[in-house]
Design a protein around this motif. Structure first.
Motif, PDB file in Angstrom:
ATOM      1  N   HIS A  50       0.797  -1.234   0.000  1.00  0.00           N
ATOM      2  CA  HIS A  50       0.000   0.000   0.000  1.00  0.00           C
ATOM      3  C   HIS A  50       0.824   1.277   0.000  1.00  0.00           C
ATOM      4  N   GLY A  51       2.073   1.202  -0.430  1.00  0.00           N
ATOM      5  CA  GLY A  51       2.893   2.416  -0.461  1.00  0.00           C
ATOM      6  C   GLY A  51       3.420   2.818   0.905  1.00  0.00           C
ATOM      7  N   ARG A  52       3.315   1.897   1.878  1.00  0.00           N
ATOM      8  CA  ARG A  52       3.781   2.236   3.238  1.00  0.00           C
ATOM      9  C   ARG A  52       5.255   1.903   3.401  1.00  0.00           C
ATOM     10  N   GLN A  53       5.919   2.654   4.267  1.00  0.00           N
ATOM     11  CA  GLN A  53       7.329   2.400   4.520  1.00  0.00           C
ATOM     12  C   GLN A  53       7.445   1.731   5.888  1.00  0.00           C
ATOM     13  N   GLY A  54       8.132   0.587   5.935  1.00  0.00           N
ATOM     14  CA  GLY A  54       8.308  -0.114   7.209  1.00  0.00           C
ATOM     15  C   GLY A  54       6.967  -0.360   7.856  1.00  0.00           C
ATOM     16  N   SER A  55       6.839  -0.048   9.161  1.00  0.00           N
ATOM     17  CA  SER A  55       5.563  -0.299   9.831  1.00  0.00           C
ATOM     18  C   SER A  55       4.703   0.964   9.893  1.00  0.00           C
TER      19      SER A  55
END
Ligand SMILES: Cc1ncc(COP(=O)(O)O)c(C=O)c1O
Length: 389
Positions: A237-242
């Motif tokens: 979803h285009g998220r970085q890390g957590s």
């Protein structure tokens, strides 16, 4: 080399009466118990998304290919689209794809608003023709409507494309290369394995691929740390890390943990299966040479032999006769890309790709897989001789 432990010995001396194009049941007999044990581990720990098996598999895939990074993703097609996203492909960009390949190679380009430009293939290797690529890039540049951005060679039937020449052409034109290696994981060019032949490579674990899982799956391999980080963001979803902020537009495109568990066991047997495919392809070529147009493998290359494909002029008739004799065959591919209804919009009027068009009429894929036996290859060849006679 294949060993008694990794590949089943011949189990019966019963005469061969039929041979399927693919056969996954023997592999399942060999590996099933171990695969089930690893799936059971996943069911117990419950980390179905990006569980430890995915991380372990990514490390082992990278080690196998001697690549820096491997990222498990949801399918080969998604891998292509994600790689194009990471390369910054956008509306107005041109992505050069061979005219003779699976439809997904072009379909992967479309969601980004970019345009697939179809390039004819080489008569011998069936892979993208570097001279045709040069001409296609020059034509796009001369027209000035699209930005020549990415070259996407396909390693058809498991044979690496001509990456030396294609990479040089891409570099001269300021373009990037994305390898569609959906069919070729495990193949070799010189002393390098697929996964390192281009800056970024997409592969597929579709069940009948040389390394296949029990559902959809794929991987992206890259030497580039920044691209690897970008792909990891895109797959979640285009998220970085957590973090829960979307840093860019992404997808839901992870490899399932259960599929990673399956692949971990299959990867242990993969080298032996590649050897078996290689030996059986050599046997086909030995038995067919002189009478049939057999696959050409350029010096220094080793195919993964996803398919063993010959050319037969009266292909459809021969195929029907083979089916009557119990031999399964495949047509990969019956329609060149520029003739697909969905892609005609990108085929300029009068576009002619003569080699792709000829191959689409003549190719016939014969049975090959990691457990096929020599006597089955001989049966197929005997039937083929009768079918053309
Ligand atoms: C050349 C090629 N590209 C892309 C794909 C797409 O892979 P998947 O089926 O895993 O989406 C395939 C799969 O058949 C393929 O053969």
């Amino acid at each position: 080399m294949a060993t008694a432990e990794t590949l089943a010995p011949v189990t019966t001396e019963e005469p061969v009466t039929s041979v399927g194009l693919f056969d996954l049941t023997r592999q399942r007999d060999r590996l099933g118990a171990r695969i089930e044990a690893r799936i059971d581990d996943v069911l117990r720990h419950g980390q179905f998304i990006l569980g430890p098996e995915v991380v372990e598999l990514e490390e082992k895939l990278a080690a196998f290919a001697e690549a820096h990074h491997a990222i498990g993703v949801s399918s080969g097609r998604d891998a292509l689209t994600m790689a194009l996203m990471a390369l910054g492909v956008q509306p107005g960009d041109a992505v050069f794809v061979p005219g003779f390949t699976f439809s997904a190679s072009a379909a992967a380009v479309a969601p980004l608003g970019a345009v697939p430009v179809f390039v004819d293939v080489d008569e011998d290797t069936f892979n993208m023709d570097p001279d045709a690529l040069k001409a296609a890039i020059a034509a796009v540049k001369a027209e000035g409507r699209l930005n020549a951005k990415v070259v996407m060679p396909v390693d058809l039937y498991g044979l690496p494309a001509d990456y030396d020449r294609i990479s040089a052409i891409a570099a001269e034109n300021g373009m990037r290369v994305l390898a569609d290696a959906a069919q070729s994981f495990g193949a070799i060019m010189g002393n390098r394995r697929v996964g390192t032949l281009a800056p970024i490579t997409a592969t597929s674990f579709y069940p009948t691929k040389p390394l296949g899982c029990y559902g959809d799956g794929g991987a992206i391999l890259t030497e580039d740390e920044a691209l690897s980080e970008e792909i990891k963001m895109i797959r979640t979803h285009g998220r970085q890390g957590s973090g829960d902020e979307a840093m860019r537009i992404g997808m839901t495109a992870r490899l399932d943990t259960i599929q990673a568990a399956v692949l971990l066991i299959k990867l242990e047997a993969f080298a032996a299966e590649l050897d078996r495919r290689e030996q059986m392809a050599a046997l086909y070529t030995e038995l067919l040479a002189g009478d049939f147009a057999t696959p050409v493998v350029p010096a220094g290359m080793r195919s993964a032999w996803a398919l063993y494909t010959i050319r037969v002029p009266n292909r459809d008739q021969v195929r029907e006769r083979l089916a009557e004799m119990g031999v399964g065959t495949g047509l990969f591919y019956r329609v060149p890309l520029h003739k697909h209804p969905a892609f005609k919009q990108w085929a300029p009027d009068g576009l002619s790709l003569p080699v792709s068009e000829r191959l689409a009429d003549e190719v016939l894929s014969l049975p090959i897989h990691g457990d096929i036996e020599g006597r089955e290859v001989r049966f197929v060849v005997d039937c083929l001789r009768k079918a053309v006679g």
